[in-house]
Motif scaffolding. Structure first.
Motif, PDB file in Angstrom:
ATOM      1  N   UNK A   1       4.703   0.743  -1.056  1.00 14.49           N
ATOM      2  CA  UNK A   1       4.080   1.077   0.229  1.00 14.49           C
ATOM      3  C   UNK A   1       2.715   1.719   0.048  1.00 14.49           C
ATOM      4  N   UNK A   2       2.593   2.515  -1.004  1.00 12.60           N
ATOM      5  CA  UNK A   2       1.302   3.165  -1.236  1.00 12.60           C
ATOM      6  C   UNK A   2       0.240   2.111  -1.534  1.00 12.60           C
ATOM      7  N   UNK A   3       0.652   1.125  -2.328  1.00 11.01           N
ATOM      8  CA  UNK A   3      -0.266   0.031  -2.631  1.00 11.01           C
ATOM      9  C   UNK A   3      -0.688  -0.706  -1.365  1.00 11.01           C
TER      10      UNK A   3
ATOM     11  N   UNK B   1      -4.574  -1.837   2.875  1.00 10.25           N
ATOM     12  CA  UNK B   1      -4.894  -1.813   4.303  1.00 10.25           C
ATOM     13  C   UNK B   1      -6.200  -1.061   4.540  1.00 10.25           C
ATOM     14  N   UNK B   2      -6.388   0.019   3.784  1.00 13.87           N
ATOM     15  CA  UNK B   2      -7.624   0.791   3.923  1.00 13.87           C
ATOM     16  C   UNK B   2      -8.827  -0.065   3.523  1.00 13.87           C
ATOM     17  N   UNK B   3      -8.643  -0.846   2.455  1.00 14.21           N
ATOM     18  CA  UNK B   3      -9.728  -1.735   2.029  1.00 14.21           C
ATOM     19  C   UNK B   3     -10.037  -2.763   3.113  1.00 14.21           C
TER      20      UNK B   3
ATOM     21  N   UNK C   1       3.667   8.223  10.596  1.00 17.11           N
ATOM     22  CA  UNK C   1       3.860   9.041   9.397  1.00 17.11           C
ATOM     23  C   UNK C   1       4.196   8.164   8.196  1.00 17.11           C
ATOM     24  N   UNK C   2       4.018   8.729   7.029  1.00 20.27           N
ATOM     25  CA  UNK C   2       4.355   8.006   5.809  1.00 20.27           C
ATOM     26  C   UNK C   2       3.285   6.977   5.474  1.00 20.27           C
TER      27      UNK C   2
ATOM     28  N   UNK D   1      -3.455   8.811   3.418  1.00 18.00           N
ATOM     29  CA  UNK D   1      -3.026   8.572   2.038  1.00 18.00           C
ATOM     30  C   UNK D   1      -2.761   9.873   1.288  1.00 18.00           C
ATOM     31  N   UNK D   2      -3.720  10.763   1.306  1.00 16.80           N
ATOM     32  CA  UNK D   2      -3.615  11.988   0.506  1.00 16.80           C
ATOM     33  C   UNK D   2      -2.465  12.891   0.993  1.00 16.80           C
TER      34      UNK D   2
END
Lengths: 547, 460
Positions: free
Chosen positions: B295-297, B302-304, B414-415, B270-271
């Motif tokens: 996509x960031x959302x 997904x991390x959650x 990536x991304x 993410x970072x």
């Protein structure tokens, strides 16, 4: 100990090799390694050949002495199978560094042997010589001798640096190493009149096991197989066999011939590919064993088994006849392929329309004409480009070849089947030929071909005479900006250049609005890309970004 | 801070490393109409070729100067000359990329001099670019060969900056490391284009090895970046390098053309992607397109969803330095512990891998470490499959080569989107493993000693 050049000369002078025997004295002197053309085709080197020939020995540690390239780039790529130890699948290399090149790599090699002995305690260690240590004069023979004495186990030098020649030469050099250091150094617990060696069979995909049950049923014991599913001890006592079968690959003719010369083991060249060849080979084995003193009733039992299996196999092939009617096959393989495979394919109703004769003799060509008619399409030495064109023009329905030429077929949307080393199916014996038929049928009737041979939707579109060239279309597709000639009609642009989002297409279709760069058309706080040009005078910050 | 140590063994078992020259050849495969040529015995090219073909399932161009024993003694000038002429006449390449091998380096072939002599003798080669890179097998590893080769391409092929012409602010140079797949490059291309930039990838594997059906069969690479485009790379505003292995190439570009560069050591997670987006936003003066905001959302979500499964896993990872750094840190940021880390060659990023120590070693080392430290997920290229099956732990294939699964070229990490997919894939692998191998039974809880039973991580 003979020197490497002497060994190579000796290998070249192989009286058991028909091709060699037909050469003049001068030609023979030149040996068999055709000097590869620099910038020409790339085949394997001698080290590659030696390694693939011996790698299937299952309980041996195969140690490659050289820089990382030789082993690091090539290990774990063989489909041999073992019924016992899996040590052969591990990769051992001295991974020579610059320091080793300067000071010599012998000490490192010795230490490597020591480490393997301590950690894995294998039946034997095979040490493969490669180009760089050969150049700097590492004497692997001496290191192996010393290590063998010290650790009390066989450490066998395989002298096959890559630059001495081709892959095939390497196969033979591997055979020479076995003859010199391994064969005849052990004794079996017991012998029977039914002991055979199988030479030059690698048990790829477990093929040998498709035939072994037949031999088991006849009471024939495979004393040793060189080298598929082989064990070191078996090779060491292989000189006690009563007969040998030399499998069709000519990689180890020298082993078979010298074993006949030294130990009086008769051999024949045979193959287990195809129905007739399998039957022939079984009969030959029986005949040779009987000549060497086995009871004569073996032949009757063999004939009975062949009759039973053949009936079953031909009956099973019957099913494919309607499916294969009128289907045309192109066969492109490296060397002398067994013609019975062709016979079996033809029996099933396939028509062989072309075959490569690059390495076939005159006699082979006669045989081809006999089998395939005078019209047989012989491919002397076709470039991939020509083969591609031939397949594109649909002169055949399927191509059978080795892995190297697969993309020629596949990219022409042409069914293809691997019948060489890298295949993942076993096609040996009566069972295997059926597997081959099944695979051919699956390939021929796969639903993908019809879809792939249809053009893309835009091919049609691009051909429409609208006064615009394809290049223009593509340019437009790549850069969906307003085209005044379109009069607001939105063309569908197919492009893999940019994933133009629907929003952007919409913007492109908004014709007039484009003139107003301040109209936001995305929900983002900035403006959409299509709506603004980057001012060309935007000078980037000339500082170098720190990380 | 990880402590970096080098294995002291005399015998490398189950190598993780591949050789430098084929890393170099690999870089040439991202150029249009190129023919990579290995100066050495024929086996070197043959092994490399087989490796690439099995990974990509594509026809791969690669040639050899076929050095024989005699040629090795006498020097490789004639072989190189014949090879270049044969390739020139048969394949009509736009460029020939030459990498040396252990044999020719041990011999001390002065290839640059050979090339000069060959050019003098054969004026028809005047316009054919010949790029030579020294890449002996007995030093360094795959990614070093790639990095050196790209740097050399820039030295030879990029025209010096022409002050008479303004820099083109709409263009960027992108120098991707060899750990990026064609799928990664396509993802990046889309991102750049969405910011209104025209990226020039050097090399561009996505142009030549992404799987496509050519109309004509060609013996050289199909697609990739053209020599003409490379020549103009000096006129751009920014160079973006991805992976520490590309620092050398980026610095070469800066020295040669004055174009500033920004090095992104990671583009997974993410970072790192936030930084990447911010940078693109800054240099283009545009805000981040809504697509990436979405996509960031998705990645955050997904991390959650996945942290329950990935958190606490003990990871054994074997990869080349840049890939190791990228993946291990991304998974560390998901709560996994990088318990065993093995790599192939030295690199400045190794110290910053989030683990206690990084070993420059082989897959045997990784297997032993994983066994003794009780790792429960192994990540490496396909060669790690044997170790994983012996350890009986789930195995995630990543990196090069990946020869026993299809679609290797399109694995995207990536991304925001690539990171999201990677997290899902790994979490699902872990879930599958738990269902198959770690279901609770009455015996799971049966304890022979009176101590508190420690529950294995598989039951988290």
């Amino acid at each position: 100990m003979t020197s490497l050049p002497t060994t190579i000369q000796d290998v070249f002078n192989e009286p058991g090799c028909a091709r060699n025997a037909s050469k003049s004295r001068v030609e023979r002197k030149n040996g068999c390694t055709k000097q590869l053309k620099p910038g020409g085709a790339a085949g394997g080197c001698a080290f590659d050949g030696a390694k693939v020939a011996l790698q299937p020995f299952t309980d041996v540690a195969h140690l490659v002495h050289g820089p990382i390239a030789c082993e690091g780039n090539s290990w774990d790529n063989r489909g041999s199978v073992s019924s016992g130890s899996d040590l052969w699948r591990r990769s051992f290399t001295t991974d020579m560094s610059e320091t080793d090149i300067v000071f010599g790599g012998e000490k490192r090699l010795y230490r490597a042997v020591k480490e393997i002995t301590e950690k894995y305690d294998p039946q034997a260690i095979f040490v493969y010589q490669t180009c760089v240590p050969a150049m700097i004069g590492d004497d692997i023979d001496m290191v192996c001798k010393a290590a063998s004495a010290k650790f009390g186990k066989p450490v066998i030098p395989i002298n096959s640096p890559g630059f001495v020649g081709s892959k095939n030469l390497g196969n033979k050099l591997a055979g020479e190493a076995l003859l010199e250091h391994v064969i005849g150094t052990g004794e079996p617990d017991y012998t029977t009149p039914y002991d055979v060696n199988i030479i030059g069979e690698y048990n790829l995909s477990g093929e040998l096991w498709q035939v072994k049950p037949l031999l088991d049923e006849l009471g024939i014991r495979i004393l040793s197989c060189i080298s598929g599913d082989g064990k070191y001890r078996e090779v060491a006592y292989s000189h006690r066999a009563k007969a040998a079968m030399m499998v069709c690959s000519r990689a180890m003719i020298n082993v078979a011939r010298k074993m006949r010369q030294r130990y009086g083991i008769p051999f024949f060249e045979g193959s287990f590919y195809g129905i007739e060849d399998t039957s022939d080979s079984l009969r030959q084995i029986a005949r040779m064993l009987i000549e060497s003193g086995a009871p004569a009733e073996l032949m009757e039992r063999t004939q009975a088994l062949i009759a039973r299996e053949e009936t079953k196999a031909w009956a099973a092939i019957e099913r494919f006849k309607p499916r294969f009617a009128g289907k045309r096959v192109v066969l492109i393989t490296g060397g002398v392929k067994s013609w019975s495979m062709v016979a079996a394919l033809q029996e099933a109703g396939l028509e062989i329309v072309g075959t490569s004769v690059k390495k076939s003799t005159k006699k082979d060509k006669e045989r081809i004409k006999e089998l395939m008619g005078q019209e047989a399409y012989m491919i002397e030495d076709m470039s991939p480009r020509e083969i591609y064109k031939m397949l594109k023009d649909a002169k055949a329905d399927i191509m059978l070849s080795g892995g190297k030429s697969q993309f020629v077929a596949l990219k022409a949307a042409m069914p293809w089947l691997d019948i060489n080393q890298e295949r993942c199916h076993a096609y040996m014996g009566y069972v295997g030929i059926l597997k081959l038929m099944e695979e051919i049928e699956k390939a021929l009737y796969s639903p993908i071909w019809d879809q792939l041979r249809q053009g893309a939707p835009w091919d049609e579109f691009d051909r429409k005479p609208q006064g615009r060239t394809v290049a223009q279309m593509n340019a437009q597709a790549a850069n969906p900006v307003r085209d005044p000639s379109r009069n607001g009609v939105r063309a569908i642009s197919f492009s893999n250049q940019a994933e133009a989002s629907e929003r952007e297409s919409a913007i492109a279709a908004h014709g007039p609005k484009l003139a107003e760069p301040n109209t936001p058309c995305t929900s983002s706080s900035g403006r959409c890309i299509a709506c603004r040009d980057i001012p060309s005078d935007l000078q980037p910050p000339a500082l170098q970004a720190a990380e | 801070m990880a402590i970096v140590t080098t294995s002291k063994k005399a015998c490398s078992v189950n190598p993780l490393k591949m050789s430098q020259p084929i890393g170099g050849s690999f870089a040439f495969m991202g150029l249009r109409g190129a023919m990579p040529l290995l100066h050495g015995p024929q086996g070197c090219a043959s092994f490399g070729l087989t490796l690439f073909v099995r990974h990509f399932n594509e026809a791969v161009p690669m040639q050899t100067t076929a050095m024989s024993e005699v040629a090795t003694v006498l020097g490789g000038h004639e072989n190189l000359e014949q090879a270049i002429l044969n390739i020139y006449n048969r394949a009509e390449p736009e460029i020939i990329g030459i990498n040396s091998t252990g044999v020719t380096e041990t011999n001390g072939d002065d290839v640059e001099a050979f090339i000069r002599l060959i050019r003098q003798k054969h004026p028809q080669l005047e316009k054919l670019p010949l790029v030579y890179v020294s890449t002996p097998d007995f030093k360094d590893a795959f990614q070093d060969g790639w990095g050196k080769t790209v740097a050399r391409m820039i030295e030879v092929l990029v025209a010096p900056f022409d002050p008479a012409r303004p820099r083109d602010a709409s263009r960027v140079n992108v120098l991707p490391g060899c750990h990026l797949t064609p799928g990664d490059l396509d993802e990046l291309r889309t991102i750049f284009e969405d910011f209104g930039l025209k990226p020039s990838f050097l090399p561009d594997l996505a142009g030549s090895l992404d799987g496509h059906i050519p109309d004509e069969f060609t013996p050289t690479t199909i697609g990739g970046i053209g020599v003409d485009e490379i020549a103009t790379m000096g006129q751009v505003a920014w160079t973006i390098a991805i992976g520490a292995q590309m620092r050398r190439a980026a610095e070469t570009m800066q020295v040669r053309t004055g174009a500033p560069f920004r090095l992104f050591e990671r583009l997974c997670g993410l970072i790192p992607n936030d930084d990447f987006m911010a940078f693109l936003s800054q240099i283009t003066g545009r805000s981040v397109p809504s697509k990436y905001r979405r996509q960031r959302g998705q990645l955050a979500d997904a991390m959650l969803d996945a942290h329950f499964h990935i958190g606490g896993r003990k990871l054994a990872i074997g990869a080349e330095p840049d890939l190791l750094f990228d993946l291990s840190n991304s998974l560390h940021e998901m709560g996994a512990q990088v318990t065993a880390a093995v790599t192939t060659t030295n690199s400045p990023v190794l110290q910053r891998v989030r683990t206690e120590n990084v070993l420059i070693g082989d897959l045997e080392d990784l297997e032993e470490l994983a066994r003794s430290r009780d790792c429960d997920l192994l990540m490496s290229h396909s060669h790690g499959r044997q170790a994983a099956s012996r350890l009986n732990i789930p195995f995630f294939r990543v990196g090069f080569p990946m020869f026993d699964r299809v679609g290797a070229a399109h694995l995207t990490t990536v991304g925001y989107r690539g990171t999201r997919d990677l997290i899902f894939d790994i979490a699902n692998l872990i879930i599958t493993d738990r269902e198959l191998n770690h279901g609770p039974t009455p015996d799971t809880w049966r304890s022979t000693n009176s101590d508190l039973q420690v529950v294995s991580p598989g039951l988290h």
